[in-house]
Design an enzyme around this catalytic site. Structure first.
Site, PDB file in Angstrom:
ATOM      1  N   ARG A   1       0.861  -1.191   0.000  1.00  0.00           N
ATOM      2  CA  ARG A   1       0.000   0.000   0.000  1.00  0.00           C
ATOM      3  C   ARG A   1       0.895   1.238   0.000  1.00  0.00           C
ATOM      4  NH1 ARG A   1      -2.392   3.106   4.560  1.00  0.00           N
ATOM      5  NH2 ARG A   1      -4.039   4.353   3.643  1.00  0.00           N
TER       6      ARG A   1
ATOM      7  N   HIS B   1      -2.677  10.894   0.459  1.00  0.00           N
ATOM      8  CA  HIS B   1      -2.163  10.703   1.815  1.00  0.00           C
ATOM      9  C   HIS B   1      -1.494  12.024   2.226  1.00  0.00           C
ATOM     10  CE1 HIS B   1      -0.861   7.380   4.816  1.00  0.00           C
ATOM     11  NE2 HIS B   1      -0.535   8.530   5.373  1.00  0.00           N
TER      12      HIS B   1
ATOM     13  N   GLU C   1      -7.267   8.625   5.992  1.00  0.00           N
ATOM     14  CA  GLU C   1      -7.545   9.327   7.244  1.00  0.00           C
ATOM     15  C   GLU C   1      -7.970  10.787   7.048  1.00  0.00           C
ATOM     16  OE1 GLU C   1      -4.370   8.853  10.077  1.00  0.00           O
ATOM     17  OE2 GLU C   1      -4.562   6.673  10.101  1.00  0.00           O
TER      18      GLU C   1
ATOM     19  N   ASN D   1      -7.509   1.952   9.787  1.00  0.00           N
ATOM     20  CA  ASN D   1      -6.199   2.165  10.420  1.00  0.00           C
ATOM     21  C   ASN D   1      -6.408   2.191  11.923  1.00  0.00           C
ATOM     22  OD1 ASN D   1      -5.232   2.487   7.852  1.00  0.00           O
ATOM     23  ND2 ASN D   1      -4.613   4.625   8.091  1.00  0.00           N
TER      24      ASN D   1
ATOM     25  N   TYR E   1      -4.341   2.232  15.827  1.00  0.00           N
ATOM     26  CA  TYR E   1      -3.116   2.297  16.637  1.00  0.00           C
ATOM     27  C   TYR E   1      -3.388   2.217  18.141  1.00  0.00           C
ATOM     28  CZ  TYR E   1      -0.687   3.512  12.368  1.00  0.00           C
ATOM     29  OH  TYR E   1      -0.166   3.468  11.100  1.00  0.00           O
TER      30      TYR E   1
ATOM     31  N   GLU F   1      -3.566  -0.020   8.090  1.00  0.00           N
ATOM     32  CA  GLU F   1      -2.382   0.415   8.853  1.00  0.00           C
ATOM     33  C   GLU F   1      -2.506  -0.080  10.283  1.00  0.00           C
ATOM     34  OE1 GLU F   1      -1.341   4.607   9.052  1.00  0.00           O
ATOM     35  OE2 GLU F   1      -1.732   4.842   6.917  1.00  0.00           O
TER      36      GLU F   1
HETATM   37  C1  FCB Z   1      -1.308   7.397  10.533  1.00  0.00           C
HETATM   38  C2  FCB Z   1      -0.875   7.892   9.179  1.00  0.00           C
HETATM   39  C3  FCB Z   1       0.483   7.403   8.751  1.00  0.00           C
HETATM   40  C4  FCB Z   1       1.448   7.345   9.904  1.00  0.00           C
HETATM   41  C5  FCB Z   1       0.847   6.595  11.057  1.00  0.00           C
HETATM   42  C6  FCB Z   1       1.774   6.436  12.228  1.00  0.00           C
HETATM   43  O1  FCB Z   1      -2.155   8.332  11.100  1.00  0.00           O
HETATM   44  O2  FCB Z   1      -1.806   7.510   8.203  1.00  0.00           O
HETATM   45  O3  FCB Z   1       0.934   8.223   7.708  1.00  0.00           O
HETATM   46  O4  FCB Z   1       1.837   8.612  10.253  1.00  0.00           O
HETATM   47  O5  FCB Z   1      -0.314   7.244  11.482  1.00  0.00           O
END
Ligand code: FCB
Length: 490
Positions: free
Chosen positions: A79, A123, A168, A297, A299, A377
């Site tokens: 990607r 992006h 995002e 995505n 985290y 992600e």
């Molecule tokens: C996301 C982004 C990516 C990277 C990660 C850690 O928000 O899409 O570009 O910065 O976080």
């Protein structure tokens, strides 16, 4: 033990992700025009250490080497994002042949290596010329984005396995135009809501353009960073605070894109800022387009409560690690307080809670049955150290990926239709306002020599892909480093 290890089916797609401005460098080569991130990162005080993407990981000059590494890693899909100002240096007009040639070569090399190209159209590197006309706060940017999608589809369309319109849009709108910690660095809450709408509209126009050029069956998606937020207590006011965040962060994209309407609540919560008259007749039909899948995505998670007392409502933005600012990205949510999350945390200060990914995937599956999901992600920054043996034993990154893949597996067991996983990131890269200080790669980049080396996480991920089995974290330390492609074998 191996019989108890989780396995993934043969059709589960294994990938890794990057983004153009974060890795390419060569910002003045190949006819590329300036982007908002060039301007922003060159403005003193905007990025940690004054870092810019001028060189980044020098991927522009190392495409061949990087694709060879991807092949060695066993990636089934890659990607990447296309820098709009390489294709249209001022955001409009015919395709710049050199820009097309760069991505064309990348796509051809991927296909030759047996890796499926997954292309994101946006992006975050908006052509500066479009920002000069108002950026995402004006409608003409959405219209230009639709035209850009058409140009890219005509140039690369036959060879891309999956398209993603936006990455995002939450970050583009709120970090870029409200908090000001991302390019273009504006702090105008009302304008950020116009940006939300024009990003949504741009998404719809881009999907239409892709389908016009490539046919109705072309695989198209969008990638959202849906926030998994919990209420601090069961008290109605805290539950309400969570609902408010869900609305302004998530529903404001999910609603128009998948259901054809903005949630009433966001209109009410932001009525003191805007009357939303930028939403025109017919826009919602344009925005709601059938999607092949939804990119997710993920985290970390957040926790909120209702701020009822006299504490300063502007007490500050969510400590989400995207930078410091006196201005909040949480437009219309002045009485919501973000609470610190228990650890462990990554180097971004983000808490690690894989259960959040299980919950998110299952909620999406329940709400949007029939819409396949893809983790586009997931990954972690840690302060890597090169050991005396020359290796990076990034066991915490391995554990992070392990636990989130386990989460994907659990969500799948419970019925969520998750088709694949893209690790963020292939390479250490320019982490936006944090510059090169935060390393997310499974391949290390030495920023002096630009040499790439294998971290343990890359070796481990390679074995996971090869065996489709979630190997134990400890396995990572003993895996052999592959010989560089083309080097003599023993
Ligand atoms: C996301 C982004 C990516 C990277 C990660 C850690 O928000 O899409 O570009 O910065 O976080």
């Amino acid at each position: 033990m191996s019989s108890t290890q989780r396995t993934f089916p043969a059709d589960f797609l294994w990938g890794a992700a990057t983004a153009s401005y974060q890795i390419e460098g060569a910002v003045e080569e190949g006819g590329r025009g300036p982007s908002i991130w060039d301007t922003f990162s060159r403005t003193p005080g905007r990025t940690l250490g004054g870092d810019t993407g001028d060189v980044a990981a020098d991927h522009y000059h190392r495409v061949g080497e990087d694709v060879a590494l991807m092949k060695e890693l066993g990636l089934q899909a890659y990607r990447f994002s296309i820098a709009w100002p390489r294709i249209q240096p001022t955001g409009r007009g015919p395709a710049n042949p050199e820009g097309v040639a760069f991505y064309s070569r990348l796509v051809d090399e991927l296909l030759a290596a047996g890796i499926r190209p997954v292309a994101t159209l946006y992006h975050w590197d908006l052509p500066q010329a479009l920002e000069d006309e108002g950026g995402w706060t004006v409608r003409s940017t959405a219209e230009a984005f639709g035209q850009y999608a058409r140009v890219v589809a005509e140039a690369l369309g036959d060879r891309v396995a999956l398209w993603t319109t936006l990455n995002e849009p939450w970050c583009s709108a709120y970090l870029g135009y409200a908090a000001g910690v991302h390019a273009p660095g504006r702090t105008e809450p009302a304008a950020s809501l116009a940006a939300v709408h024009h990003l949504n509209l741009g998404h719809g126009l881009a999907v239409r353009a892709l389908r016009d050029v490539l046919g109705e069956d072309v695989p198209v998606s969008v990638t959202l960073n849906l926030h998994v937020t919990r209420a601090a207590t069961d008290a109605p006011q805290d539950v309400e605070a969570k609902a408010q965040i869900d609305t302004v962060a998530n529903e404001v994209f999910l609603g128009p894109m998948l259901q054809g309407a903005y949630p009433q609540r966001v209109l009410t919560d932001t009525a003191h800022l805007t009357d939303w008259s930028f939403v025109r007749e017919g826009d919602l039909e344009l925005i709601r387009q059938p999607l092949t899948l939804l990119g997710v995505n993920f985290y970390s998670t957040g926790r909120v409560r209702r701020l009822e007392d006299e504490r300063d409502p502007g007490a500050g933005p969510r400590p989400d690690g995207h930078g410091d600012s006196a201005t909040s990205p949480w437009v219309g949510c002045d009485r919501v307080e973000w609470l610190p999350q228990p650890g462990p945390h990554t180097a971004m200060g983000w808490n690690i809670e894989p259960q959040g990914l299980v919950d998110l995937l299952l909620e999406l599956h329940d709400r949007f049955p029939g819409l396949p999901l893809m983790v586009t992600e997931n990954g972690a920054a840690f302060a890597d150290e090169v050991s005396p043996d020359g290796r990076v034993h990034d066991v915490r990154r391995v554990a992070y990926v392990h636990d989130h893949l386990e989460a994907v597996g659990r969500a799948r067991d419970a019925g969520a239709d998750v088709r694949g996983y893209f690790l963020w990131s292939l390479l250490d890269n320019f982490e936006w306002a944090f510059g090169f200080d935060r390393r997310f790669g499974v391949l290390r980049v030495d920023y002096d020599t630009l040499e790439r080396t294998w971290k343990d996480s890359a070796l481990w991920y390679r074995e996971v892909i090869r065996t489709r089995t979630l190997l134990p974290v400890e396995a990572a330390a003993d895996l052999p480093v592959p010989e560089p492609a083309g080097s003599p074998t023993a």
